[in-house]
Write an enzyme that holds these catalytic residues in place. Structure first.
Site, PDB file in Angstrom:
ATOM      1  CE  LYS A 280      -4.180  -1.721   2.181  1.00 48.71           C
ATOM      2  NZ  LYS A 280      -3.640  -2.817   3.013  1.00 48.71           N
ATOM      3  CB  THR A 286       7.790  -7.294   2.641  1.00 49.17           C
ATOM      4  OG1 THR A 286       6.906  -6.588   3.505  1.00 49.17           O
ATOM      5  CG2 THR A 286       8.740  -6.339   1.959  1.00 49.17           C
ATOM      6  CD  GLU A 338       8.627  -6.155   6.793  1.00 48.48           C
ATOM      7  OE1 GLU A 338       8.100  -5.771   5.720  1.00 48.48           O
ATOM      8  OE2 GLU A 338       8.551  -5.507   7.838  1.00 48.48           O
TER       9      GLU A 338
END
Ligand code: ADP
Ligand code: RBF
Ligand code: MG
Length: 414
Positions: A280, A286, A338
């Site tokens: 977003k 990730t 991530e």
């Protein structure tokens, strides 16, 4: 791969290592030739952090009926055993003497030293300096006997450190300069030509008090601890980021395609929801992993940006680039892993099993003034990863069966 150099029982940080040579150039001057060189660096914290020490402290504090909560860790860093013991006794109001407390902790640590792991980047750095005849010393708050025992676990290391100054060889412990001045004397180097690499605030102060240059590699990299290291000349997030050429020493040339090869790290689990901001806010999704299944591995790895291979359930094997850490830009409260998988997927895959082999290190985590700068940097990381993963040794791991083998149930369901 098991050694502990600096770690005395208080927490890590008690050992420092000094690099030296006969003559010196000013810091920041480039290294000219093998003869004209430089510096003495004293460096600390080659070995793994506080976990072993803390585990032992916790056992002893618990024996006295108190609840271990890790308080006072900053104060103890770099202190000699009896001084650190006195600080724990005060913090927990224990009914014993520093001497007795210390004896109990040491007894536990004797058994545990074998399990100590070397800090990422320590072997690489020590071998590099040794190869270039840069004298190195250890200046540790630990007693001599303990340093020898720790060194013995790492083959060849005794010869790397011609000078070892232990806490029991000088009158005053860190933050007094004694230990570093004695190291310089034994190295036959002027203090101002010495470079100290230190992980503890008390060691940073000691190095500066000795008139040396100090590189701090904080063993407690929390934001609150930062001011304690402010007198250091440079603060690094890990030994992987040490650049010898900044100090007039020969540069390390071991990156391949912009990434530093490392002992591979195998981790995996089901993809969980993260902060919901990757795609977003950054336009970069990730796939977050639950860190509970590999928390001790995570603790051993320094924060930073890494490259590697991703095996995703039965979809395939892909290149990936990932951040490990607290994401300073967003200031997360936990250390996350991530990975950005370098492939366009048409949908989310939360809940699917993701297996990663992490094979190279790119850079430390950084903060950025604008979101655009962060995004641009992540894209640059992506380009480095794509290219480097084509090269050996990184490319070899694409064939590793770990990527295609389902994880044991206890990990995948964690
Ligand atoms: P979250 O906060 O849930 O991690 P993100 O915005 O970071 O949300 O999006 C990550 C999710 O997007 C992943 O969990 C995965 O399901 C999906 N995804 C789609 N493409 C990719 C990709 N190339 N790399 C990583 N995750 C991806
Ligand atoms: N966040 C930072 O705060 N600093 C960084 O240097 C940083 N580098 C990253 C590099 C890569 C390759 C990736 C995938 C992410 C990076 N992030 C960094 C993390 C980014 O902030 C993260 O994806 C968001 O926090 C979304 O969860
Ligand atoms: Mg995410």
């Amino acid at each position: 791969m098991q050694i502990i150099i600096n770690m005395m029982w208080s927490t890590s940080s008690s050992t420092s290592t000094a690099l030296s040579s006969t003559q010196v150039q000013s810091s920041h001057s480039p290294f000219n030739s093998a003869h004209s060189h430089v510096s003495l660096a004293l460096m600390n914290e080659l070995s793994c952090r506080e976990s072993l020490v803390d585990a032992s402290l916790k056992i002893v504090v618990t024996r006295y009926g108190k609840n271990w909560d890790g308080r006072g860790a900053q104060k103890r860093l770099g202190k000699r055993p009896l001084e650190a013991a006195a600080s724990v006794i005060e913090d927990y109001e224990l009914p014993c003497t520093p001497f007795d407390f210390n004896a109990e902790v040491l007894a536990l640590l004797q058994e545990r030293w074998v399990h100590a792991r070397v800090l990422p980047g320590a072997i690489r750095l020590v071998q590099h300096l040794h190869k270039h005849n840069v004298p190195i010393a250890i200046a540790s708050s630990s007693p001599q006997r303990n340093i020898q025992r720790k060194l013995a676990h790492q083959s060849g290391w005794t010869e790397y450190f011609p000078v070892i100054v232990a806490g029991d060889m000088v009158k005053n412990g860190k933050p007094a300069p004694d230990i570093f001045l004695e190291a310089a004397r034994l190295l036959n180097a002027e203090p101002s030509k010495c470079l100290v690499i230190e992980d503890a605030p008390a060691g940073v102060l000691a190095g500066k008090a000795a008139g040396m240059q100090v590189v701090a590699v904080p063993s407690m990299p929390s934001k609150d601890a930062r001011p304690l290291y402010s007198s250091a000349d440079v603060i690094l997030s890990s030994l992987l980021d040490f650049q010898p050429e900044v100090w007039g020493l020969p540069p390390l040339n071991d990156r391949i395609g912009g990434a530093l090869p490392m002992e591979p790290w195998y981790i995996g689990g089901p993809v969980i929801k993260g902060f919901g901001r990757g795609s977003k806010i950054l336009g970069i999704p990730t796939a977050n992993l639950p860190t509970s299944a590999f928390s001790s591995q995570l603790a051993d790895h320094v924060c930073g940006i890494y490259i590697g291979w991703a095996g995703l359930s039965n979809r395939g094997i892909y290149k990936m680039v990932m951040s490990v850490g607290w994401n300073p830009y967003f200031d997360n409260s936990e250390k996350t892993v991530e990975p950005w998988i370098l492939h366009d997927f048409s949908e989310d895959f939360h809940g699917e099993e993701l297996r990663l082999i992490v094979v190279g290190y790119i850079r430390p985590e950084a903060n950025f003034t604008t979101l655009e700068d962060l995004v641009e940097k992540i894209h640059e990381d992506g380009r480095i990863a794509k290219a480097a993963l084509e090269m050996k040794p990184f490319s070899d791991y694409a064939e590793d069966s770990y990527l295609t083998t389902p994880l044991p149930l206890n990990i995948s369901s964690n």
